[in-house]
Design an enzyme around this catalytic site. Sequence first.
Site, PDB file in Angstrom:
ATOM      1  N   SER A  15       0.827  -1.216   0.000  1.00 47.70           N
ATOM      2  CA  SER A  15       0.000   0.000   0.000  1.00 47.70           C
ATOM      3  C   SER A  15       0.859   1.263   0.000  1.00 47.70           C
ATOM      4  O   SER A  15       0.469   2.278  -0.592  1.00 47.70           O
ATOM      5  CB  SER A  15      -0.987   0.001   1.178  1.00 47.70           C
ATOM      6  OG  SER A  15      -0.334   0.224   2.395  1.00 47.70           O
ATOM      7  N   MET A  88      10.625  -6.524   4.114  1.00 42.72           N
ATOM      8  CA  MET A  88      10.769  -7.161   5.416  1.00 42.72           C
ATOM      9  C   MET A  88      12.055  -7.986   5.574  1.00 42.72           C
ATOM     10  O   MET A  88      12.048  -9.004   6.260  1.00 42.72           O
ATOM     11  CB  MET A  88       9.545  -8.049   5.692  1.00 42.72           C
ATOM     12  CG  MET A  88       8.226  -7.295   5.666  1.00 42.72           C
ATOM     13  SD  MET A  88       8.188  -5.896   6.811  1.00 42.72           S
ATOM     14  CE  MET A  88       7.953  -6.784   8.348  1.00 42.72           C
ATOM     15  N   ILE A  90      16.212  -7.789   6.662  1.00 43.07           N
ATOM     16  CA  ILE A  90      17.301  -6.985   7.208  1.00 43.07           C
ATOM     17  C   ILE A  90      18.426  -6.987   6.181  1.00 43.07           C
ATOM     18  O   ILE A  90      18.784  -8.042   5.639  1.00 43.07           O
ATOM     19  CB  ILE A  90      17.766  -7.558   8.566  1.00 43.07           C
ATOM     20  CG1 ILE A  90      16.641  -7.335   9.574  1.00 43.07           C
ATOM     21  CG2 ILE A  90      19.072  -6.910   9.022  1.00 43.07           C
ATOM     22  CD1 ILE A  90      16.922  -7.853  10.952  1.00 43.07           C
ATOM     23  N   HIS A 107       8.710   3.415   8.601  1.00 44.50           N
ATOM     24  CA  HIS A 107       8.549   2.530   9.758  1.00 44.50           C
ATOM     25  C   HIS A 107       7.295   2.947  10.529  1.00 44.50           C
ATOM     26  O   HIS A 107       7.087   4.145  10.778  1.00 44.50           O
ATOM     27  CB  HIS A 107       9.791   2.629  10.662  1.00 44.50           C
ATOM     28  CG  HIS A 107       9.699   1.718  11.841  1.00 44.50           C
ATOM     29  ND1 HIS A 107       9.905   0.360  11.749  1.00 44.50           N
ATOM     30  CD2 HIS A 107       9.379   1.960  13.140  1.00 44.50           C
ATOM     31  CE1 HIS A 107       9.725  -0.190  12.936  1.00 44.50           C
ATOM     32  NE2 HIS A 107       9.407   0.757  13.800  1.00 44.50           N
ATOM     33  N   THR A 139      20.417   3.404   7.616  1.00 45.25           N
ATOM     34  CA  THR A 139      21.819   3.211   7.995  1.00 45.25           C
ATOM     35  C   THR A 139      21.916   1.808   8.593  1.00 45.25           C
ATOM     36  O   THR A 139      20.880   1.188   8.862  1.00 45.25           O
ATOM     37  CB  THR A 139      22.266   4.278   9.014  1.00 45.25           C
ATOM     38  OG1 THR A 139      21.364   4.248  10.117  1.00 45.25           O
ATOM     39  CG2 THR A 139      22.294   5.680   8.418  1.00 45.25           C
ATOM     40  N   ASP A 143      16.244   0.411  11.806  1.00 43.86           N
ATOM     41  CA  ASP A 143      15.241   1.422  12.193  1.00 43.86           C
ATOM     42  C   ASP A 143      15.842   2.591  12.978  1.00 43.86           C
ATOM     43  O   ASP A 143      15.171   3.186  13.825  1.00 43.86           O
ATOM     44  CB  ASP A 143      14.115   0.785  13.032  1.00 43.86           C
ATOM     45  CG  ASP A 143      13.344  -0.264  12.260  1.00 43.86           C
ATOM     46  OD1 ASP A 143      13.294  -0.168  11.025  1.00 43.86           O
ATOM     47  OD2 ASP A 143      12.796  -1.174  12.894  1.00 43.86           O
TER      48      ASP A 143
HETATM   49  C1  GRF Z   1       3.798  -0.537   6.706  1.00 47.12           C
HETATM   50  O1  GRF Z   1       3.145  -0.341   7.918  1.00 47.12           O
HETATM   51  C2  GRF Z   1       5.217  -0.057   6.771  1.00 47.12           C
HETATM   52  O2  GRF Z   1       5.385   1.042   7.587  1.00 47.12           O
HETATM   53  C3  GRF Z   1       5.927  -1.240   7.361  1.00 47.12           C
HETATM   54  O3  GRF Z   1       5.300  -2.369   6.806  1.00 47.12           O
HETATM   55  C4  GRF Z   1       3.984  -2.022   6.408  1.00 47.12           C
HETATM   56  C5  GRF Z   1       3.900  -2.328   4.952  1.00 47.12           C
HETATM   57  O4  GRF Z   1       2.627  -2.097   4.415  1.00 47.12           O
HETATM   58  N1  GRF Z   1       7.343  -1.151   7.130  1.00 47.12           N
HETATM   59  P1  GRF Z   1       2.451  -1.987   2.849  1.00 47.12           P
HETATM   60  O5  GRF Z   1       3.061  -3.223   2.241  1.00 47.12           O
HETATM   61  O6  GRF Z   1       3.109  -0.748   2.383  1.00 47.12           O
HETATM   62  O7  GRF Z   1       0.970  -1.957   2.652  1.00 47.12           O
END
Ligand code: GRF
Length: 214
Positions: A15, A88, A90, A107, A139, A143
């Site tokens: 999104s 998602m 690292i 984040h 960096t 986070d």
């Molecule tokens: C969002 O809340 C973003 O801040 C976090 O993971 C979620 C991803 O949502 N890092 P989307 O895939 O952008 O809908």
Amino acid sequence: MAEKSVVILISGRGSNMQALLDARLPARVAAVISNNPQARGLGVAKARGIATAVVDHRAFPDRAAFDAALAQEIDRHRPDLVALAGFMRILTEAFIERYRGRLMNIHPSLLPAFTGLDTHRRALAAGVRIHGCTVHFVTPAVDSGPIIVQAAVAVLPGDTEEQLAARVLAQEHRIYPQAVRWFIEGKLKLEDGRARIDGECRFPEAVVSPLARR
Ligand code: GRF
């Protein structure tokens, strides 16, 4: 001046990616790349005629090998900016160094509070009254990179994790395009470990900072 370009990395729903696409940024989204072949956002990007690619982390023996393959895929597009949008994984220090000053993340918390996962559940458990989201340069410390822009929302009595997440997400979709726009317009730079902004934004119904600079 040559048109600037952005590569967006996703792992799931996408999104935030969609918010970046909808924002009509003065830049070309050269590609959307995912580590997850099932990422829903890939279909959305494809439907808009944007190049997509999958670099499946499960196909690589370690993080370094995955990151090298990911970098190779990114570099084909020579992007000015790499935007992590719900990506998602690292990333290794080598990867992050390669894109220093042009790697951004969103984040779902007011950093430095609630780094890591499950931020909304942890915010509710901690009883905070204000929660929100942060766009930052990436960096090596997870986070913890220089903060570019944050938006705060109220935590309301009786909020569920889903309700709070939705309230924060609505703000994510505003501040991420704003940050990317500043960057593309040359108004945002990473300097001496800080995000320097020479721009303005006006989002009346949330506390968003910075509103204006200079
Ligand atoms: C969002 O809340 C973003 O801040 C976090 O993971 C979620 C991803 O949502 N890092 P989307 O895939 O952008 O809908």
